[in-house]
Design a protein around this motif. Structure first.
Motif, PDB file in Angstrom:
ATOM      1  N   CYS A  26       3.927  -5.671  15.650  1.00 52.17           N
ATOM      2  CA  CYS A  26       3.783  -5.156  13.911  1.00 52.17           C
ATOM      3  C   CYS A  26       3.995  -3.397  14.033  1.00 52.17           C
ATOM      4  CB  CYS A  26       2.272  -5.184  12.852  1.00 52.17           C
ATOM      5  SG  CYS A  26       0.911  -5.625  13.443  1.00 52.17           S
ATOM      6  N   THR A  27       4.220  -2.527  13.410  1.00 53.04           N
ATOM      7  CA  THR A  27       3.980  -1.326  12.898  1.00 53.04           C
ATOM      8  C   THR A  27       3.196  -1.654  11.916  1.00 53.04           C
ATOM      9  OG1 THR A  27       6.396  -1.295  13.497  1.00 53.04           O
ATOM     10  CG2 THR A  27       5.393   0.651  12.254  1.00 53.04           C
ATOM     11  N   HIS A  28       2.320  -0.283  11.503  1.00 53.57           N
ATOM     12  CA  HIS A  28       1.073   0.261  11.272  1.00 53.57           C
ATOM     13  C   HIS A  28       1.891   1.629  10.016  1.00 53.57           C
ATOM     14  CE1 HIS A  28      -2.538   2.257   9.653  1.00 53.57           C
ATOM     15  NE2 HIS A  28      -2.286   1.762   8.944  1.00 53.57           N
ATOM     16  N   LEU A  29       1.834   1.434   8.426  1.00 53.94           N
ATOM     17  CA  LEU A  29       2.611   2.659   8.145  1.00 53.94           C
ATOM     18  C   LEU A  29       1.448   3.376   7.779  1.00 53.94           C
ATOM     19  CD1 LEU A  29       6.102   1.160   6.207  1.00 53.94           C
ATOM     20  CD2 LEU A  29       5.426   3.045   8.052  1.00 53.94           C
ATOM     21  N   VAL A  30       1.111   4.611   7.970  1.00 57.70           N
ATOM     22  CA  VAL A  30      -0.017   4.944   7.133  1.00 57.70           C
ATOM     23  C   VAL A  30       0.586   6.185   6.088  1.00 57.70           C
ATOM     24  CG1 VAL A  30      -1.918   6.827   7.918  1.00 57.70           C
ATOM     25  CG2 VAL A  30      -1.359   5.245   9.572  1.00 57.70           C
ATOM     26  N   LEU A  31      -0.080   5.636   4.737  1.00 53.35           N
ATOM     27  CA  LEU A  31       1.177   6.587   3.947  1.00 53.35           C
ATOM     28  C   LEU A  31      -0.060   7.167   3.581  1.00 53.35           C
ATOM     29  CD1 LEU A  31       2.154   3.211   1.038  1.00 53.35           C
ATOM     30  CD2 LEU A  31       3.721   5.123   3.276  1.00 53.35           C
ATOM     31  N   GLY A  32       0.458   8.965   4.216  1.00 53.43           N
ATOM     32  CA  GLY A  32      -0.098  10.267   3.321  1.00 53.43           C
ATOM     33  C   GLY A  32      -1.016  10.074   3.636  1.00 53.43           C
ATOM     34  N   PRO A  33      -1.038  10.236   5.080  1.00 50.34           N
ATOM     35  CA  PRO A  33      -2.538  10.600   6.696  1.00 50.34           C
ATOM     36  C   PRO A  33      -2.986  11.450   5.595  1.00 50.34           C
ATOM     37  CG  PRO A  33       0.176  10.784   7.747  1.00 50.34           C
ATOM     38  CD  PRO A  33       0.248  10.471   6.034  1.00 50.34           C
ATOM     39  N   GLY A  34      -5.016  10.718   5.708  1.00 46.49           N
ATOM     40  CA  GLY A  34      -5.769  11.764   5.088  1.00 46.49           C
ATOM     41  C   GLY A  34      -6.190  11.479   3.684  1.00 46.49           C
ATOM     42  N   CYS A  35      -4.849  10.979   2.641  1.00 41.93           N
ATOM     43  CA  CYS A  35      -5.787  10.466   1.214  1.00 41.93           C
ATOM     44  C   CYS A  35      -6.408  10.180   1.180  1.00 41.93           C
ATOM     45  CB  CYS A  35      -3.958  10.107   1.040  1.00 41.93           C
ATOM     46  SG  CYS A  35      -3.581   8.437   1.089  1.00 41.93           S
ATOM     47  N   SER A 130       1.347  18.498   3.001  1.00 38.10           N
ATOM     48  CA  SER A 130       2.665  18.194   3.567  1.00 38.10           C
ATOM     49  C   SER A 130       2.206  17.028   4.237  1.00 38.10           C
ATOM     50  CB  SER A 130       2.613  19.517   5.406  1.00 38.10           C
ATOM     51  OG  SER A 130       1.543  19.253   5.421  1.00 38.10           O
ATOM     52  N   TRP A 131       0.605  16.445   5.147  1.00 40.18           N
ATOM     53  CA  TRP A 131       0.382  15.885   4.883  1.00 40.18           C
ATOM     54  C   TRP A 131       0.959  14.044   4.238  1.00 40.18           C
ATOM     55  CZ3 TRP A 131      -4.536  15.359   8.193  1.00 40.18           C
ATOM     56  CH2 TRP A 131      -4.334  16.846   9.543  1.00 40.18           C
ATOM     57  N   LEU A 132       0.487  15.273   3.070  1.00 34.21           N
ATOM     58  CA  LEU A 132       0.542  13.304   2.496  1.00 34.21           C
ATOM     59  C   LEU A 132       2.383  13.152   1.154  1.00 34.21           C
ATOM     60  CD1 LEU A 132      -2.557  15.121  -0.386  1.00 34.21           C
ATOM     61  CD2 LEU A 132      -2.872  13.351   1.427  1.00 34.21           C
ATOM     62  N   THR A 133       2.967  13.753   2.174  1.00 32.66           N
ATOM     63  CA  THR A 133       4.356  13.725   1.490  1.00 32.66           C
ATOM     64  C   THR A 133       5.296  13.073   2.317  1.00 32.66           C
ATOM     65  OG1 THR A 133       5.320  15.520   2.986  1.00 32.66           O
ATOM     66  CG2 THR A 133       4.236  15.750   0.031  1.00 32.66           C
ATOM     67  N   VAL A 134       3.926  12.724   3.848  1.00 24.78           N
ATOM     68  CA  VAL A 134       5.110  11.448   4.431  1.00 24.78           C
ATOM     69  C   VAL A 134       4.242  10.135   5.085  1.00 24.78           C
ATOM     70  CG1 VAL A 134       6.011  13.398   6.057  1.00 24.78           C
ATOM     71  CG2 VAL A 134       3.347  12.800   6.493  1.00 24.78           C
ATOM     72  N   ALA A 135       5.102   9.008   5.441  1.00 26.25           N
ATOM     73  CA  ALA A 135       4.295   8.205   5.855  1.00 26.25           C
ATOM     74  C   ALA A 135       4.171   8.366   7.739  1.00 26.25           C
ATOM     75  CB  ALA A 135       4.698   6.945   5.761  1.00 26.25           C
ATOM     76  N   LEU A 136       3.540   7.745   8.473  1.00 26.29           N
ATOM     77  CA  LEU A 136       3.498   7.379   9.930  1.00 26.29           C
ATOM     78  C   LEU A 136       3.684   5.609  10.376  1.00 26.29           C
ATOM     79  CD1 LEU A 136       0.530  10.287  10.782  1.00 26.29           C
ATOM     80  CD2 LEU A 136       2.700  10.720  10.456  1.00 26.29           C
ATOM     81  N   ALA A 137       4.573   5.918  10.916  1.00 26.61           N
ATOM     82  CA  ALA A 137       4.969   4.820  12.068  1.00 26.61           C
ATOM     83  C   ALA A 137       4.832   4.624  13.175  1.00 26.61           C
ATOM     84  CB  ALA A 137       6.427   4.170  11.735  1.00 26.61           C
ATOM     85  N   ILE A 138       3.839   3.846  13.058  1.00 26.20           N
ATOM     86  CA  ILE A 138       2.653   3.319  14.387  1.00 26.20           C
ATOM     87  C   ILE A 138       2.950   2.469  15.246  1.00 26.20           C
ATOM     88  CG2 ILE A 138       0.687   4.094  15.703  1.00 26.20           C
ATOM     89  CD1 ILE A 138      -0.689   5.236  13.266  1.00 26.20           C
ATOM     90  N   LYS A 139       3.640   1.819  16.289  1.00 25.02           N
ATOM     91  CA  LYS A 139       3.725   0.215  16.710  1.00 25.02           C
ATOM     92  C   LYS A 139       2.085  -0.033  16.768  1.00 25.02           C
ATOM     93  CE  LYS A 139       5.641  -1.938  20.421  1.00 25.02           C
ATOM     94  NZ  LYS A 139       6.749  -1.813  21.548  1.00 25.02           N
ATOM     95  N   LEU A 140       1.877  -1.082  15.854  1.00 28.47           N
ATOM     96  CA  LEU A 140       0.001  -1.231  16.291  1.00 28.47           C
ATOM     97  C   LEU A 140      -0.193  -1.786  17.866  1.00 28.47           C
ATOM     98  CD1 LEU A 140      -2.225  -0.934  14.776  1.00 28.47           C
ATOM     99  CD2 LEU A 140      -1.508  -2.755  13.802  1.00 28.47           C
ATOM    100  N   SER A 141       1.332  -2.007  18.386  1.00 32.82           N
ATOM    101  CA  SER A 141       0.696  -3.584  19.356  1.00 32.82           C
ATOM    102  C   SER A 141       0.302  -2.738  20.675  1.00 32.82           C
ATOM    103  CB  SER A 141       1.455  -4.259  19.832  1.00 32.82           C
ATOM    104  OG  SER A 141       2.452  -3.824  20.338  1.00 32.82           O
ATOM    105  N   ASP A 142       1.186  -1.621  20.568  1.00 25.53           N
ATOM    106  CA  ASP A 142       0.156  -0.547  21.410  1.00 25.53           C
ATOM    107  C   ASP A 142      -0.698   0.885  21.217  1.00 25.53           C
ATOM    108  OD1 ASP A 142       2.401  -1.377  23.099  1.00 25.53           O
ATOM    109  OD2 ASP A 142       4.078  -0.325  23.137  1.00 25.53           O
ATOM    110  N   ALA A 143      -0.889   1.232  19.939  1.00 29.06           N
ATOM    111  CA  ALA A 143      -2.159   1.864  19.183  1.00 29.06           C
ATOM    112  C   ALA A 143      -3.009   1.825  20.525  1.00 29.06           C
ATOM    113  CB  ALA A 143      -1.861   1.900  17.833  1.00 29.06           C
TER     114      ALA A 143
END
Length: 143
Positions: A26-35, A130-143
Motif C-alpha cells: 500500500c501507499t501511505h499518504l501523509v497529508l500536511g506533514p507535521g500538522c 510549506s509542509w502543510l500544503t503537500v502530501a508525501l506518498a510513501i510506499k509502506l511495504s518498503d518503509a
C-alpha cells in the motif's frame, strides 16, 4: 499525542503497524506533514530523509486542488483540526506575500513568518508552512 503514555500506542501508529503487519502492499499518504503537532521538525526531516534514501518516497503531491472541498467540508471542525490547518496553509500560500507575513488562524504567534504554530494534543509545534500544503506518498511495504 493520541496516546499520552507512548506515541507508539497512538491511533496513527497503531494503524501503520497493522498495515505493515498485514503485508498488503500500500501507499501511505501523509497529508500536511507535521500538522498533528506531535513531531519535531528535525525528527520529521530525518524520517522523510530515511524514506527517501530507502527509495520508499514515491513523491510529493500538492494539496492546492483540495482547497475548495476542504473549505466546504471542514467548516464545522475546530481550527486546530488537520483539514483546517491544511486549509489555512493553502489560503496563506495563495495570498499576496504581504498578507502571508501577517499570519492568521493556527499560524498566528509563530516566532518566524515561515513557521506555523500548531497547538494540538497539549503540544505546541512550529512547522514550516510549506509542509502543510503537500502530501508525501510513501510506499509502506518498503518503509
Amino acid at each position: 499525542v493520541d496516546f499520552a503514555s507512548d506515541p507508539e500506542c497512538g491511533r496513527d501508529r497503531q494503524v501503520l503497524h497493522a498495515l505493515r503487519a498485514s503485508r498488503i502492499p500500500c501507499t501511505h499518504l501523509v497529508l500536511g506533514p507535521g500538522c498533528d503537532g506531535e513531531s519535531a521538525v528535525g525528527a520529521m526531516r530525518a524520517a522523510v530523509r530515511h524514506v527517501d534514501e530507502s527509495g520508499a518516497l514515491l513523491g510529493v503531491v500538492p494539496l492546492a486542488p483540495l482547497l475548495e472541498p476542504l473549505c466546504r467540508h471542514s467548516a464545522p471542525l475546530a481550527p486546530n483540526r488537520t483539514p483546517n490547518i491544511i486549509k489555512s496553509a493553502l489560503e496563506r500560500a495563495a495570498a499576496p506575500p504581504e498578507a502571508a507575513d501577517e499570519g492568521d488562524g493556527e499560524g498566528s504567534g509563530a516566532a518566524r513568518p515561515d513557521l506555523c504554530t500548531i497547538n494540538r494534543h497539549g503540544n505546541t509545534a512550529h512547522v514550516p508552512w510549506s509542509w502543510l500544503t503537500v502530501a508525501l506518498a510513501i510506499k509502506l511495504s518498503d518503509a
